[in-house]
Design a protein around this motif. Structure first.
Motif, PDB file in Angstrom:
ATOM      1  N   ARG A  85       6.057   8.251   1.340  1.00  0.00           N
ATOM      2  CA  ARG A  85       6.757   9.241   2.177  1.00  0.00           C
ATOM      3  C   ARG A  85       5.823  10.411   2.498  1.00  0.00           C
ATOM      4  O   ARG A  85       5.731  10.858   3.640  1.00  0.00           O
ATOM      5  N   GLU A  86       5.107  10.886   1.501  1.00  0.00           N
ATOM      6  CA  GLU A  86       4.180  12.003   1.691  1.00  0.00           C
ATOM      7  C   GLU A  86       3.007  11.603   2.585  1.00  0.00           C
ATOM      8  O   GLU A  86       2.609  12.349   3.467  1.00  0.00           O
ATOM      9  N   TYR A  87       2.462  10.411   2.360  1.00  0.00           N
ATOM     10  CA  TYR A  87       1.322   9.931   3.153  1.00  0.00           C
ATOM     11  C   TYR A  87       1.678   9.798   4.632  1.00  0.00           C
ATOM     12  O   TYR A  87       0.854  10.049   5.509  1.00  0.00           O
ATOM     13  N   ASN A  88       2.909   9.420   4.919  1.00  0.00           N
ATOM     14  CA  ASN A  88       3.344   9.190   6.301  1.00  0.00           C
ATOM     15  C   ASN A  88       4.190  10.325   6.862  1.00  0.00           C
ATOM     16  O   ASN A  88       4.845  10.149   7.891  1.00  0.00           O
ATOM     17  N   ALA A  89       4.187  11.460   6.207  1.00  0.00           N
ATOM     18  CA  ALA A  89       5.005  12.599   6.636  1.00  0.00           C
ATOM     19  C   ALA A  89       4.688  12.992   8.079  1.00  0.00           C
ATOM     20  O   ALA A  89       3.530  13.085   8.477  1.00  0.00           O
ATOM     21  N   GLY A  90       5.741  13.160   8.866  1.00  0.00           N
ATOM     22  CA  GLY A  90       5.587  13.611  10.242  1.00  0.00           C
ATOM     23  C   GLY A  90       5.243  12.530  11.242  1.00  0.00           C
ATOM     24  O   GLY A  90       5.103  12.813  12.426  1.00  0.00           O
ATOM     25  N   LYS A  91       5.121  11.289  10.837  1.00  0.00           N
ATOM     26  CA  LYS A  91       4.763  10.226  11.778  1.00  0.00           C
ATOM     27  C   LYS A  91       5.944   9.792  12.635  1.00  0.00           C
ATOM     28  O   LYS A  91       5.768   9.431  13.780  1.00  0.00           O
ATOM     29  N   SER A  92       7.145   9.800  12.067  1.00  0.00           N
ATOM     30  CA  SER A  92       8.319   9.396  12.819  1.00  0.00           C
ATOM     31  C   SER A  92       9.574   9.898  12.119  1.00  0.00           C
ATOM     32  O   SER A  92       9.657   9.877  10.898  1.00  0.00           O
ATOM     33  N   ARG A  93      10.539  10.316  12.911  1.00  0.00           N
ATOM     34  CA  ARG A  93      11.817  10.761  12.340  1.00  0.00           C
ATOM     35  C   ARG A  93      12.662   9.593  11.855  1.00  0.00           C
ATOM     36  O   ARG A  93      13.510   9.746  11.003  1.00  0.00           O
ATOM     37  N   LYS A  94      12.438   8.416  12.436  1.00  0.00           N
ATOM     38  CA  LYS A  94      13.256   7.256  12.089  1.00  0.00           C
ATOM     39  C   LYS A  94      12.576   6.349  11.072  1.00  0.00           C
ATOM     40  O   LYS A  94      12.996   5.226  10.858  1.00  0.00           O
ATOM     41  N   LEU A  95      11.526   6.832  10.424  1.00  0.00           N
ATOM     42  CA  LEU A  95      10.830   6.085   9.390  1.00  0.00           C
ATOM     43  C   LEU A  95      11.304   6.594   8.035  1.00  0.00           C
ATOM     44  O   LEU A  95      11.222   7.782   7.752  1.00  0.00           O
ATOM     45  N   GLY A 155       0.826  -1.198   0.000  1.00  0.00           N
ATOM     46  CA  GLY A 155       0.000   0.000   0.000  1.00  0.00           C
ATOM     47  C   GLY A 155       0.856   1.242   0.000  1.00  0.00           C
ATOM     48  O   GLY A 155       1.677   1.454  -0.885  1.00  0.00           O
ATOM     49  N   ARG A 156       0.700   2.039   1.056  1.00  0.00           N
ATOM     50  CA  ARG A 156       1.453   3.285   1.202  1.00  0.00           C
ATOM     51  C   ARG A 156       2.248   3.315   2.497  1.00  0.00           C
ATOM     52  O   ARG A 156       2.358   4.322   3.153  1.00  0.00           O
ATOM     53  N   GLY A 157       2.788   2.169   2.877  1.00  0.00           N
ATOM     54  CA  GLY A 157       3.666   2.107   4.032  1.00  0.00           C
ATOM     55  C   GLY A 157       2.957   2.066   5.366  1.00  0.00           C
ATOM     56  O   GLY A 157       3.541   2.399   6.392  1.00  0.00           O
ATOM     57  N   GLN A 158       1.700   1.630   5.389  1.00  0.00           N
ATOM     58  CA  GLN A 158       0.964   1.577   6.648  1.00  0.00           C
ATOM     59  C   GLN A 158       1.636   0.637   7.645  1.00  0.00           C
ATOM     60  O   GLN A 158       1.686   0.932   8.836  1.00  0.00           O
ATOM     61  N   LEU A 159       2.167  -0.473   7.172  1.00  0.00           N
ATOM     62  CA  LEU A 159       2.862  -1.401   8.054  1.00  0.00           C
ATOM     63  C   LEU A 159       4.113  -0.763   8.645  1.00  0.00           C
ATOM     64  O   LEU A 159       4.359  -0.848   9.845  1.00  0.00           O
TER      65      LEU A 159
END
Length: 166
Positions: free
Chosen positions: A80-90, A49-53
């Protein structure tokens, strides 16, 4: 599976479903439900998908360095855009091979319509990247799959299966 699921991994403190969510692919959904708290400090995974895992693994252990590997630059940028700001180490990486570093946990969601040779190659690369005692989690969106189990048995000494075959 005929059920549709929206993205179940909400940021902490948000209890209402956002207006727009992406459907979590079945194989990733299975991994999201089965992976317990992550104790690993280094993780590599792929996404259907878009990196949900990857985002969920990073959320479970904020100290962990989580790398989500994709073969397509557009999907890597979109994830990357979908998960922006969720974690610095992602991090979302695009390339032909997995990152060349050892990891404690590898996760591979697989679609029944996927490419067998590519899946086999990713399994072998993940096996090579695991530290001694590391763990590989994989899930297939086909409840009657036997191919993945046979491939894992070729690579690993022992495997566990959920649900346990009766």
């Amino acid at each position: 599976m005929s059920r549709r699921r929206s993205d179940l991994a909400f940021p902490q403190g948000i209890s209402e479903e956002p207006e727009f969510t992406l459907r979590v692919p079945d194989a990733e959904y299975l991994l999201l439900n089965e992976i317990p708290a992550v104790e690993a400090d280094s993780v590599v995974c792929t996404t259907l998908g878009r990196g949900q895992l990857a985002a969920r693994l990073s959320e479970l252990n904020p100290r962990a360095r989580v790398s989500c590997f994709l073969l397509d630059q557009y999907l890597a940028d979109d994830s990357r855009e979908y998960n922006a700001g969720k974690s610095r180490k992602l991090e979302f990486l695009c390339g032909t091979d997995l990152p060349d570093r050892k990891v404690e946990l590898a996760a591979l969601p697989v679609s029944k319509g996927g490419e067998a040779e590519l899946t086999r190659d990713l399994l072998q690369q993940m096996h090579d990247r695991l530290v001694r005692g590391g763990t590989l989690w994989t899930a297939v969106d086909n409840p009657s799959d036997t191919w993945m189990c046979h491939e894992l048995e070729k690579i690993f000494r022992s495997i566990g299966r959920i649900p346990v075959r009766r």
